[in-house]
Write a protein that holds these residues in place. Structure first.
Motif, PDB file in Angstrom:
ATOM      1  N   LEU A 202      -9.091  -6.598 -22.676  1.00 33.38           N
ATOM      2  CA  LEU A 202      -9.318  -7.083 -21.311  1.00 33.38           C
ATOM      3  C   LEU A 202      -8.137  -6.740 -20.407  1.00 33.38           C
ATOM      4  O   LEU A 202      -8.315  -6.355 -19.243  1.00 33.38           O
ATOM      5  N   ALA A 203      -6.918  -6.878 -20.956  1.00 34.35           N
ATOM      6  CA  ALA A 203      -5.727  -6.550 -20.179  1.00 34.35           C
ATOM      7  C   ALA A 203      -5.693  -5.061 -19.845  1.00 34.35           C
ATOM      8  O   ALA A 203      -5.364  -4.666 -18.714  1.00 34.35           O
ATOM      9  N   ILE A 204      -6.055  -4.224 -20.814  1.00 35.84           N
ATOM     10  CA  ILE A 204      -6.081  -2.775 -20.582  1.00 35.84           C
ATOM     11  C   ILE A 204      -7.117  -2.427 -19.522  1.00 35.84           C
ATOM     12  O   ILE A 204      -6.851  -1.644 -18.603  1.00 35.84           O
ATOM     13  N   GLY A 205      -8.310  -3.008 -19.648  1.00 37.71           N
ATOM     14  CA  GLY A 205      -9.374  -2.700 -18.696  1.00 37.71           C
ATOM     15  C   GLY A 205      -9.044  -3.135 -17.285  1.00 37.71           C
ATOM     16  O   GLY A 205      -9.128  -2.339 -16.349  1.00 37.71           O
ATOM     17  N   CYS A 206      -8.658  -4.400 -17.119  1.00 45.14           N
ATOM     18  CA  CYS A 206      -8.370  -4.916 -15.774  1.00 45.14           C
ATOM     19  C   CYS A 206      -7.127  -4.256 -15.183  1.00 45.14           C
ATOM     20  O   CYS A 206      -7.113  -3.872 -14.002  1.00 45.14           O
ATOM     21  N   GLY A 207      -6.077  -4.117 -16.005  1.00 50.58           N
ATOM     22  CA  GLY A 207      -4.858  -3.476 -15.526  1.00 50.58           C
ATOM     23  C   GLY A 207      -5.088  -2.024 -15.160  1.00 50.58           C
ATOM     24  O   GLY A 207      -4.595  -1.537 -14.138  1.00 50.58           O
ATOM     25  N   GLY A 208      -5.855  -1.327 -15.999  1.00 52.98           N
ATOM     26  CA  GLY A 208      -6.149   0.071 -15.715  1.00 52.98           C
ATOM     27  C   GLY A 208      -6.956   0.246 -14.443  1.00 52.98           C
ATOM     28  O   GLY A 208      -6.715   1.166 -13.651  1.00 52.98           O
ATOM     29  N   MET A 209      -7.924  -0.646 -14.227  1.00 49.10           N
ATOM     30  CA  MET A 209      -8.756  -0.580 -13.026  1.00 49.10           C
ATOM     31  C   MET A 209      -7.909  -0.773 -11.771  1.00 49.10           C
ATOM     32  O   MET A 209      -8.055  -0.045 -10.787  1.00 49.10           O
ATOM     33  N   VAL A 210      -7.017  -1.767 -11.812  1.00 50.39           N
ATOM     34  CA  VAL A 210      -6.145  -2.019 -10.651  1.00 50.39           C
ATOM     35  C   VAL A 210      -5.224  -0.834 -10.412  1.00 50.39           C
ATOM     36  O   VAL A 210      -5.048  -0.377  -9.271  1.00 50.39           O
ATOM     37  N   ALA A 211      -4.625  -0.298 -11.486  1.00 51.14           N
ATOM     38  CA  ALA A 211      -3.696   0.820 -11.352  1.00 51.14           C
ATOM     39  C   ALA A 211      -4.390   2.055 -10.776  1.00 51.14           C
ATOM     40  O   ALA A 211      -3.859   2.714  -9.876  1.00 51.14           O
ATOM     41  N   ILE A 212      -5.581   2.353 -11.273  1.00 50.44           N
ATOM     42  CA  ILE A 212      -6.321   3.527 -10.781  1.00 50.44           C
ATOM     43  C   ILE A 212      -6.668   3.358  -9.305  1.00 50.44           C
ATOM     44  O   ILE A 212      -6.530   4.296  -8.506  1.00 50.44           O
ATOM     45  N   SER A 213      -7.098   2.162  -8.933  1.00 43.20           N
ATOM     46  CA  SER A 213      -7.459   1.911  -7.529  1.00 43.20           C
ATOM     47  C   SER A 213      -6.264   2.093  -6.593  1.00 43.20           C
ATOM     48  O   SER A 213      -6.373   2.729  -5.542  1.00 43.20           O
ATOM     49  N   VAL A 214      -5.114   1.541  -6.997  1.00 47.65           N
ATOM     50  CA  VAL A 214      -3.917   1.633  -6.153  1.00 47.65           C
ATOM     51  C   VAL A 214      -3.441   3.076  -6.042  1.00 47.65           C
ATOM     52  O   VAL A 214      -3.156   3.570  -4.942  1.00 47.65           O
ATOM     53  N   VAL A 215      -3.365   3.770  -7.177  1.00 49.45           N
ATOM     54  CA  VAL A 215      -2.898   5.163  -7.170  1.00 49.45           C
ATOM     55  C   VAL A 215      -3.851   6.040  -6.360  1.00 49.45           C
ATOM     56  O   VAL A 215      -3.419   6.906  -5.575  1.00 49.45           O
ATOM     57  N   PHE A 216      -5.150   5.816  -6.533  1.00 48.10           N
ATOM     58  CA  PHE A 216      -6.150   6.594  -5.793  1.00 48.10           C
ATOM     59  C   PHE A 216      -5.991   6.406  -4.290  1.00 48.10           C
ATOM     60  O   PHE A 216      -5.981   7.378  -3.525  1.00 48.10           O
ATOM     61  N   LEU A 217      -5.826   5.161  -3.848  1.00 47.80           N
ATOM     62  CA  LEU A 217      -5.677   4.884  -2.425  1.00 47.80           C
ATOM     63  C   LEU A 217      -4.404   5.519  -1.871  1.00 47.80           C
ATOM     64  O   LEU A 217      -4.421   6.144  -0.803  1.00 47.80           O
ATOM     65  N   VAL A 218      -3.304   5.376  -2.604  1.00 44.39           N
ATOM     66  CA  VAL A 218      -2.025   5.921  -2.130  1.00 44.39           C
ATOM     67  C   VAL A 218      -2.099   7.441  -2.012  1.00 44.39           C
ATOM     68  O   VAL A 218      -1.685   8.026  -0.996  1.00 44.39           O
TER      69      VAL A 218
END
Length: 235
Positions: A202-218
């Motif tokens: 769960l930590a990998i999934g949620c953390g990965g989703m947040v990280a991908i979203s932030v990096v994608f936006l930036v």
């Protein structure tokens, strides 16, 4: 970048995916109804509060009700989207066939997660010992895989004469495949880890989703500013 306005498509896929998930929930509740305790205590009395008691009727209806609400919102979202854009003049992506596919994938993934949550809630009344956290992690992983597969298909098209928004759309399109692969990778990793360590998954999934979203936006913002600057230097 301008496009001709087209009639808004009815999101049939969203309705079908929601109907399948809702049917599963109803059948699951019906099959286990006689085994469900009439009430369960989710919080013992203490301090200034009394005990929190939940009936099996409420538990059986919680996820189906949530599913009905989210699917209704997704179903009307194309019309709300179009109306908001026409009333405010704010350019938004046009809802077309690719957007309909993405909405269907989102509903299918959310339906799977909600079905898993429903199984867990019913299990609170039956005490059958279903590995709910593992199933939840796997269902989230499946949702991320679905988003990863369908994200590159969502070709954003915006009716606007704003050069910076055009640049942002170009930047988003150039990254869509990479983001899709990353999302699918996070989803597969979540499913794989869930077999041995559900909470870590769960930590990998949620953390990965947040990280991908932030990096994608930036990256989109940086590329859009660069493309916009180049266009102004070389009209």
């Amino acid at each position: 970048m301008t496009t001709k306005s087209r009639p808004t498509r009815f999101p049939v896929g969203v309705v079908v995916a929601a109907a399948i998930a809702l049917t599963f929930m109803i059948i699951w509740s019906a099959v286990h109804w006689s085994q469900m305790a009439p009430t369960i205590v989710t919080r013992e009395a203490g301090g200034n509060h009394g005990a929190s008691i939940v009936s099996r009727g409420f538990s059986a209806a919680a996820m189906p009700g949530t599913l009905a609400l989210t699917s209704s919102l997704l179903t009307i979202s194309p019309w709300v989207h179009q109306k908001f854009s026409s009333l405010t003049g704010i350019p938004l992506p046009r809802y077309d066939r690719s957007a309909a596919r993405v909405l269907t994938a989102v509903q299918a993934g959310l339906g799977l997660v909600m079905c898993t949550a429903h199984v867990f809630i019913v299990d609170l009344h039956t005490a059958a010992g279903i590995p709910a956290v593992k199933l939840m992690a796997m269902s989230l992983g499946a949702l991320f895989v679905l988003l990863g597969v369908y994200f590159p298909i969502a070709q954003t098209d915006v009716e606007t004469n704003n050069a910076w928004i055009e640049a942002f759309v170009v930047a988003q399109r150039s990254l869509s495949r990479s983001v899709g692969i990353a999302l699918a990778g996070v989803g597969l990793a979540t499913i794989a880890v869930a077999a041995t360590s559900p909470w870590r998954a769960l930590a990998i999934g949620c953390g990965g989703m947040v990280a991908i979203s932030v990096v994608f936006l930036v990256i989109c913002l940086v590329k859009a500013n660069r493309l916009h600057g180049l266009k102004h230097r070389h009209p």
